[in-house]
Design a protein around this motif. Structure first.
Motif, PDB file in Angstrom:
ATOM      1  N   THR A 117     -11.294 -37.875  60.018  1.00 50.71           N
ATOM      2  CA  THR A 117     -10.546 -38.078  58.773  1.00 50.71           C
ATOM      3  C   THR A 117     -11.151 -39.234  57.987  1.00 50.71           C
ATOM      4  OG1 THR A 117      -8.498 -37.262  59.776  1.00 50.71           O
ATOM      5  CG2 THR A 117      -8.296 -38.607  57.783  1.00 50.71           C
ATOM      6  N   ASN A 118     -11.361 -39.025  56.707  1.00 50.81           N
ATOM      7  CA  ASN A 118     -11.916 -40.062  55.843  1.00 50.81           C
ATOM      8  C   ASN A 118     -11.040 -40.210  54.611  1.00 50.81           C
ATOM      9  OD1 ASN A 118     -13.978 -41.866  54.665  1.00 50.81           O
ATOM     10  ND2 ASN A 118     -14.282 -40.170  53.218  1.00 50.81           N
ATOM     11  N   THR A 119     -10.714 -41.457  54.269  1.00 51.64           N
ATOM     12  CA  THR A 119      -9.949 -41.744  53.058  1.00 51.64           C
ATOM     13  C   THR A 119     -10.826 -42.547  52.106  1.00 51.64           C
ATOM     14  OG1 THR A 119      -7.884 -41.801  54.325  1.00 51.64           O
ATOM     15  CG2 THR A 119      -7.860 -42.790  52.124  1.00 51.64           C
ATOM     16  N   TYR A 120     -10.940 -42.061  50.875  1.00 48.85           N
ATOM     17  CA  TYR A 120     -11.782 -42.753  49.894  1.00 48.85           C
ATOM     18  C   TYR A 120     -11.014 -42.965  48.597  1.00 48.85           C
ATOM     19  CZ  TYR A 120     -12.539 -38.272  47.487  1.00 48.85           C
ATOM     20  OH  TYR A 120     -12.360 -37.096  46.808  1.00 48.85           O
ATOM     21  N   SER A 121     -11.435 -43.961  47.850  1.00 49.23           N
ATOM     22  CA  SER A 121     -10.800 -44.281  46.572  1.00 49.23           C
ATOM     23  C   SER A 121     -11.732 -43.904  45.427  1.00 49.23           C
ATOM     24  CB  SER A 121     -10.474 -45.778  46.497  1.00 49.23           C
ATOM     25  OG  SER A 121     -11.659 -46.545  46.635  1.00 49.23           O
ATOM     26  N   ASN A 122     -11.166 -43.715  44.253  1.00 45.55           N
ATOM     27  CA  ASN A 122     -11.996 -43.418  43.082  1.00 45.55           C
ATOM     28  C   ASN A 122     -12.903 -44.594  42.724  1.00 45.55           C
ATOM     29  OD1 ASN A 122     -10.882 -40.917  42.925  1.00 45.55           O
ATOM     30  ND2 ASN A 122      -9.791 -41.218  40.994  1.00 45.55           N
ATOM     31  N   SER A 123     -12.411 -45.819  42.985  1.00 44.77           N
ATOM     32  CA  SER A 123     -13.221 -47.014  42.681  1.00 44.77           C
ATOM     33  C   SER A 123     -14.412 -47.127  43.622  1.00 44.77           C
ATOM     34  CB  SER A 123     -12.352 -48.273  42.788  1.00 44.77           C
ATOM     35  OG  SER A 123     -11.849 -48.428  44.104  1.00 44.77           O
ATOM     36  N   GLY A 124     -14.251 -46.644  44.849  1.00 44.41           N
ATOM     37  CA  GLY A 124     -15.355 -46.689  45.814  1.00 44.41           C
ATOM     38  C   GLY A 124     -15.775 -48.076  46.208  1.00 44.41           C
ATOM     39  N   ALA A 125     -14.864 -49.038  46.173  1.00 45.95           N
ATOM     40  CA  ALA A 125     -15.217 -50.424  46.468  1.00 45.95           C
ATOM     41  C   ALA A 125     -15.587 -50.617  47.933  1.00 45.95           C
ATOM     42  CB  ALA A 125     -14.063 -51.352  46.098  1.00 45.95           C
ATOM     43  N   LEU A 126     -14.769 -50.068  48.830  1.00 42.71           N
ATOM     44  CA  LEU A 126     -14.984 -50.274  50.264  1.00 42.71           C
ATOM     45  C   LEU A 126     -15.116 -48.956  51.014  1.00 42.71           C
ATOM     46  CD1 LEU A 126     -12.364 -53.123  50.823  1.00 42.71           C
ATOM     47  CD2 LEU A 126     -14.843 -53.381  50.589  1.00 42.71           C
ATOM     48  N   ASP A 127     -15.254 -47.865  50.314  1.00 45.94           N
ATOM     49  CA  ASP A 127     -15.326 -46.563  50.955  1.00 45.94           C
ATOM     50  C   ASP A 127     -16.140 -45.612  50.089  1.00 45.94           C
ATOM     51  OD1 ASP A 127     -13.482 -45.744  48.840  1.00 45.94           O
ATOM     52  OD2 ASP A 127     -11.942 -46.746  50.030  1.00 45.94           O
ATOM     53  N   GLN A 128     -16.281 -44.363  50.522  1.00 48.87           N
ATOM     54  CA  GLN A 128     -17.015 -43.394  49.728  1.00 48.87           C
ATOM     55  C   GLN A 128     -16.607 -41.971  50.080  1.00 48.87           C
ATOM     56  OE1 GLN A 128     -21.113 -44.300  51.382  1.00 48.87           O
ATOM     57  NE2 GLN A 128     -21.256 -42.077  51.188  1.00 48.87           N
ATOM     58  N   LYS A 129     -16.876 -41.085  49.142  1.00 48.86           N
ATOM     59  CA  LYS A 129     -16.590 -39.673  49.325  1.00 48.86           C
ATOM     60  C   LYS A 129     -17.788 -39.009  49.993  1.00 48.86           C
ATOM     61  CE  LYS A 129     -15.602 -35.510  46.588  1.00 48.86           C
ATOM     62  NZ  LYS A 129     -15.391 -34.984  45.204  1.00 48.86           N
TER      63      LYS A 129
END
Length: 371
Positions: A82-94
């Motif tokens: 499971t991966n959770t990402y934000s639109n800002s992509g500050a600390l994560d990615q799609k």
């Protein structure tokens, strides 16, 4: 302009090499000891809008990723993460189908459990490096390869300087970087220009101008007691922050000063070669004219580099409710000081490089230039 058969063959060779390099890197999982997984399926499960205490909004999306393990003892097995990402992509990615990531895998009663450790980025690094090599050879031929070699050697020397600093853990480690900076300069000029009189003059102008700029900067900081300068703002500083700042300033100033000195000295040497009767005064004035024409662009380059280094952190400070003054003091002040010291170095390089070149060229005449 007609392109020779040899040039076409060289271009074809580069193209074929690039294709093979790309294919190899896409399938180099066997080179890694860490488990490497390839995304084979992606399913979006949920999307949620979030708002923090500073009224910054973002959107969080939850993915269910299916991986095929490409190496290690788990090669060929599949698992879901499971991966959770934000639109800002500050600390994560799609993540998308086909991408490769490093996994932390744990086995419990025969079942595999994994989490994403890092994204595999070697393909970007190697393909960009290949493109740089190709363009250097295409535009500068062997001279471009020598330039690339000097960059690689300087990079190795820089790593050695950092390793030496870490191992010795000296109190006054600033001088390690000063010594290596001198070696950087000498090595770069020798490889690019050659071991001759022009190289010696350029080296002297660079070292003298950088030293004077650093002395002026340090004296100014001492007299003002470094008011408004927070050396502790340096990220991950485990040794004296002030010495780390000065070491970074030396290396940064060296690049800008080297650019200016090389242009001025090369122009005056070429001028003396084509017009042997040019007087010392004319050479000096010509050097100053060259310096004035390149000073503005070089200083602007320094500012653009400074903006590029600080914009991300500045946005974070602004987004978390900090004032302009506070943000500048903690994210930009050190960069501004470094840019100013480098700017002083560029300004000093103009008269220094012009004088050294004019004086040296006026001693030996035309035969002096061809050393």
């Amino acid at each position: 302009m007609r392109i020779s058969k040899k040039t076409w063959l060289t271009l074809l060779g580069f193209l074929v090499s690039g294709v093979f390099l790309f294919i190899f890197i896409q399938n180099d999982a066997f080179l890694y000891q860490r488990p490497l997984g390839k995304v084979t399926a992606v399913k979006t499960e949920s999307t949620e809008k979030t708002t923090d205490v500073y009224n910054n909004t973002d959107q969080m999306t939850r993915q269910k990723l299916t991986f095929e393990i490409l190496n290690s003892k788990y090669k060929g097995r599949k698992l879901q993460v499971t991966n959770t990402y934000s639109n800002s992509g500050a600390l994560d990615q799609k993540y998308r189908v086909g991408q490769q990531v490093f996994l932390d895998i744990h086995e419990r009663k025969g079942e595999l459990d994994a989490s994403i450790a890092d994204y595999k980025r070697d393909i970007y690094l190697f393909m960009l490096s290949f493109l740089v090599i190709f363009l250097l050879y295409l535009t500068m031929q062997f001279q471009g390869i020598k330039t690339l070699l000097s960059v690689m050697l300087n990079f190795v020397l820089f790593l050695l300087a950092v390793e030496l600093d870490v191992r010795l853990n000296l109190t006054n480690f600033f001088w390690i970087f000063v010594v290596f900076a001198v070696i950087f300069t000498a090595l770069s000029l020798t490889l690019v220009i050659g071991l001759n009189r022009q190289c010696l003059i350029t080296f002297s102008a660079i070292i003298l101008s950088t030293t004077l700029a650093l002395v002026i900067g340090c004296v100014t900081l001492y007299l003002t007691k470094s008011q408004g300068i927070h050396y502790e703002a340096l990220d991950y500083a485990t040794q004296s922050p002030k010495q780390l700042f000065l070491a970074a300033t030396v290396i940064g100033s060296l690049g800008a000063v080297m650019d200016a000195a090389t242009d001025i000295v090369a122009t005056l040497f070429e001028m003396k070669k084509s017009q042997p009767k040019t007087s010392k005064k004319q050479l000096f004035l010509s050097g100053r004219a060259v310096g004035r024409s390149i000073m503005g662009p070089l200083i602007n380059v320094l500012l653009l580099i400074f903006f590029a280094e600080t914009i991300a952190l500045s946005v974070v400070y602004f987004k978390t409710g900090n004032s302009i003054a506070y943000t500048f003091e903690w994210t930009m002040a050190l960069g501004v000081v470094q840019a100013l010291i480098s700017g002083i170095g560029i300004v000093l390089t103009i008269p220094v490089a012009s004088f050294l070149s004019a004086y040296s060229l006026s001693l030996g005449g035309k035969e002096h230039v061809s050393d």
